[in-house]
Write an enzyme that holds these catalytic residues in place. Structure first.
Site, PDB file in Angstrom:
ATOM      1  N   ASP A 187      -9.446   6.108  -1.143  1.00  0.00           N
ATOM      2  CA  ASP A 187      -8.366   6.714  -1.909  1.00  0.00           C
ATOM      3  C   ASP A 187      -8.963   7.361  -3.144  1.00  0.00           C
ATOM      4  O   ASP A 187     -10.180   7.547  -3.241  1.00  0.00           O
ATOM      5  CB  ASP A 187      -7.311   5.666  -2.274  1.00  0.00           C
ATOM      6  CG  ASP A 187      -7.843   4.609  -3.242  1.00  0.00           C
ATOM      7  OD1 ASP A 187      -9.080   4.545  -3.452  1.00  0.00           O
ATOM      8  OD2 ASP A 187      -7.035   3.864  -3.812  1.00  0.00           O
ATOM      9  N   TYR A 238      -6.265   6.075   4.766  1.00  0.00           N
ATOM     10  CA  TYR A 238      -6.462   5.072   3.718  1.00  0.00           C
ATOM     11  C   TYR A 238      -5.675   3.800   4.000  1.00  0.00           C
ATOM     12  O   TYR A 238      -6.210   2.690   3.939  1.00  0.00           O
ATOM     13  CB  TYR A 238      -6.059   5.614   2.337  1.00  0.00           C
ATOM     14  CG  TYR A 238      -5.912   4.486   1.348  1.00  0.00           C
ATOM     15  CD1 TYR A 238      -7.035   3.843   0.843  1.00  0.00           C
ATOM     16  CD2 TYR A 238      -4.650   4.010   0.985  1.00  0.00           C
ATOM     17  CE1 TYR A 238      -6.911   2.757  -0.020  1.00  0.00           C
ATOM     18  CE2 TYR A 238      -4.516   2.930   0.126  1.00  0.00           C
ATOM     19  CZ  TYR A 238      -5.656   2.314  -0.376  1.00  0.00           C
ATOM     20  OH  TYR A 238      -5.526   1.233  -1.203  1.00  0.00           O
ATOM     21  N   GLU A 266       0.821  -1.207   0.000  1.00  0.00           N
ATOM     22  CA  GLU A 266       0.000   0.000   0.000  1.00  0.00           C
ATOM     23  C   GLU A 266       0.860   1.266   0.000  1.00  0.00           C
ATOM     24  O   GLU A 266       0.528   2.252  -0.673  1.00  0.00           O
ATOM     25  CB  GLU A 266      -0.950   0.006   1.206  1.00  0.00           C
ATOM     26  CG  GLU A 266      -2.060  -1.034   1.133  1.00  0.00           C
ATOM     27  CD  GLU A 266      -2.983  -0.832  -0.054  1.00  0.00           C
ATOM     28  OE1 GLU A 266      -3.016   0.266  -0.624  1.00  0.00           O
ATOM     29  OE2 GLU A 266      -3.693  -1.794  -0.426  1.00  0.00           O
TER      30      GLU A 266
END
Length: 342
Positions: free
Chosen positions: A144, A126, A43
């Site tokens: 996001d 996020y 991520e």
């Protein structure tokens, strides 16, 4: 704005996840299991970087540092070298800080909730939601750019996504829609939807698995969503890069301060100038090297100058071998390439 009843929500979940099971990007290496370490690394790499680019970096990173303890114990220089080319190096530094918290402070026990994950260095809303939902099954939307785009179009949400408070608006609207049994897959399906049928430009909603839920498409206003005010243009700053070579062919480098842009990295010494007329030394390129950050635009003129009588504490001559060992920022690679071309 559209308001879905419970039946519509359940139908949407089913159609979305049926599509994800058949066509989702299950081949991505970070989707092979629910290891929070692998998810966190992926991520952070995926921020500001395309999936195709990240795959190679992710695999290399995992080969070198397969566990959170390995990352926590690794020299920072190694971590940055593995990250070299991805840019936004604060992500790599924060990733290692987070690894140290998990490995040392928490004795290898990962925070499992969205709120607790937010306490890790460099982990924002996020990323915390992505890890919490995918690794630990918490029912929380991972908001996001893809998420904003998909749900603003599906529900015709008019709030400006450039404003920080809008995240909470989307959170409150979409949290009841997240599938309670498969929250991680739900969030990943939204990611895949946003990079395929519901892209920013040239969306293919006609063939989208959730076309019938898309209110903006139905009303012919899809490309008006999401609503986003334009950000300010980056501020222009001009520099001269001092190129100094010693008798052994080593080049002079300067380590930047621990705060600010490119903190801690080695570059040619940079000196601010207002205009080209202020340049001192032999210009080595016809045009400046241009590098754009999120809020700054640098124009840099490489100039060959005489060696200083005395080096500063943060300066050193680096051999080609040493330069190759260090993680150099992209702007430095641009400068080296520009000089070679001339």
């Amino acid at each position: 704005m559209e308001n879905w009843n419970q039946q519509t929500i359940e139908d949407f979940r089913r159609d979305l996840l049926d599509w994800y099971d058949q066509e989702g990007r299950s081949h991505l290496p970070w989707r092979q299991n629910q290891d929070p370490y692998r998810i966190l690394v992926s991520e952070l790499m995926l921020q500001q970087t395309r999936v195709d680019t990240v795959i190679t970096y992710f695999n290399r990173f995992m080969d070198a540092l397969p566990t959170v303890k390995d990352l926590a114990e690794a020299p920072e220089e190694q971590v940055l070298k593995l990250w070299e080319g991805l840019g936004y190096y604060s992500r790599a530094k924060n990733l290692q800080k987070a690894a140290k918290v998990v490995a040392f402070d928490l004795k290898g026990n990962w925070p499992e909730s969205y709120d607790d994950l937010l306490s890790l260095p460099g982990v924002g809303p996020y990323t915390a939601a992505a890890v919490a939902s995918i690794a630990f099954g918490e029912v929380v939307p991972a908001i996001d750019g893809n998420f904003f785009r998909v749900f603003s179009r599906l529900l015709k949400i008019d709030d400006d996504i450039a404003k920080p408070k809008t995240r909470r608006v989307f959170y409150d609207i979409v949290e009841p829609i997240v599938d309670p049994k498969r929250p991680g897959d739900f969030n990943q399906a939204i990611m895949d939807l946003g990079t395929s049928y519901m892209k920013t430009k040239d969306p293919d909603t006609l063939h989208s698995p959730v076309k019938k839920y898309n209110a903006a498409y139905r009303d012919g206003v899809e490309e008006q969503y999401p609503v986003k005010t334009k950000k300010k243009k980056p501020v222009l700053q001009r520099y001269q890069a001092l190129v100094v070579e010693n008798e052994d062919g080593d080049l002079l480098y300067e380590q930047r301060p621990e705060t600010g842009l490119l903190s801690g990295f080695w570059t040619f010494p940079l000196r601010a100038v207002e205009s080209v007329e202020e340049l001192e030394g032999e210009q080595l390129t016809i045009k400046p090297v241009v590098h754009v950050f999120s809020h700054r635009k640098w124009e840099i003129w490489p100039v060959k100058v005489k060696a200083p009588n005395k080096l500063e504490e943060n300066q050193a001559y680096l051999s080609t071998e040493r330069q190759n060992e260090l993680a150099l920022p992209k702007v430095q690679h641009k400068l080296l390439d520009a000089i070679k071309e001339q």
